[in-house]
Design an enzyme around this catalytic site. Sequence first.
Site, mmCIF file in Angstrom:
data_model
loop_
_atom_site.group_PDB
_atom_site.id
_atom_site.type_symbol
_atom_site.label_atom_id
_atom_site.label_comp_id
_atom_site.label_asym_id
_atom_site.label_seq_id
_atom_site.Cartn_x
_atom_site.Cartn_y
_atom_site.Cartn_z
ATOM 1 N N ALA A 23 -35.594 20.538 29.021
ATOM 2 C CA ALA A 23 -35.649 21.373 27.817
ATOM 3 C C ALA A 23 -35.019 22.729 28.080
ATOM 4 O O ALA A 23 -34.231 23.234 27.261
ATOM 5 C CB ALA A 23 -37.097 21.534 27.360
ATOM 6 N N TYR A 24 -35.357 23.318 29.208
ATOM 7 C CA TYR A 24 -34.785 24.622 29.564
ATOM 8 C C TYR A 24 -33.270 24.525 29.707
ATOM 9 O O TYR A 24 -32.524 25.343 29.155
ATOM 10 C CB TYR A 24 -35.415 25.117 30.870
ATOM 11 C CG TYR A 24 -34.987 26.506 31.273
ATOM 12 C CD1 TYR A 24 -35.579 27.628 30.691
ATOM 13 C CD2 TYR A 24 -33.994 26.706 32.225
ATOM 14 C CE1 TYR A 24 -35.193 28.905 31.059
ATOM 15 C CE2 TYR A 24 -33.609 27.977 32.597
ATOM 16 C CZ TYR A 24 -34.208 29.073 32.019
ATOM 17 O OH TYR A 24 -33.814 30.342 32.370
#
Length: 228
Positions: free
Chosen positions: A134-135
């Site tokens: 996600a990051y």
Amino acid sequence: MGRASAARIVAEGGKVVLWDLNADALAAAADEVGATHVIALDVADPDAVAAAAAESAKRLGRIDILVASAGITGATVPVHEFPIDSWKRVVDINLNGVFYCSRAIVPFMLENGYGRIVNVASVAGKEGNPNASAYSASKAGVIGFTKSLGKELAGKGVIANSLTPATFESPILEQLPQSQVDYMRSKIPMGRLGEVEESAAMVCFMASEECSFTTASTFDTSGGRTTY
């Protein structure tokens, strides 16, 4: 990084308004930095961002610089185990928040025919870090968004670039297991984590009048990890 960049801007004669979710941290930062004003908000809330932009313009008189540095890491797990709520929250803050901030601030810059936008991405957006999907995805989105924004604004006096730092000493590391921090350090040819002042110095160049012929691009502070 936001606090360090703000402190340097104030030291060089600028005025700043600080935005953050943590009201207590904001109050402490305001005293340390010498901020003109602070606003507690969630950058994932577009209405709150729009209201904060209007209030900031009122307090400052004009807005010349936007540094979008808010970010969270999310879970540190493989994709097939990644919690959906964590994924959404990371994208909401790291990518949507950057969009909301630019959407709200750009009109003030266009009105004055001048502006500098610095969106803080990450080397993870260039390379991807395992167990940080996600990051990595959100920071890749920041890079792509900034390329689009910079080209839209080219020729209008408003410059937009992104910064891609490697891991540096920051409270965000408290969100990660030590094994993940060790992995990221091992990828840096200089063999150490960055210092926040090193990236803040780059931010302040990107936010200055001297940064006048580079837009829609990325500046790197990665200790040699990324060279493109």
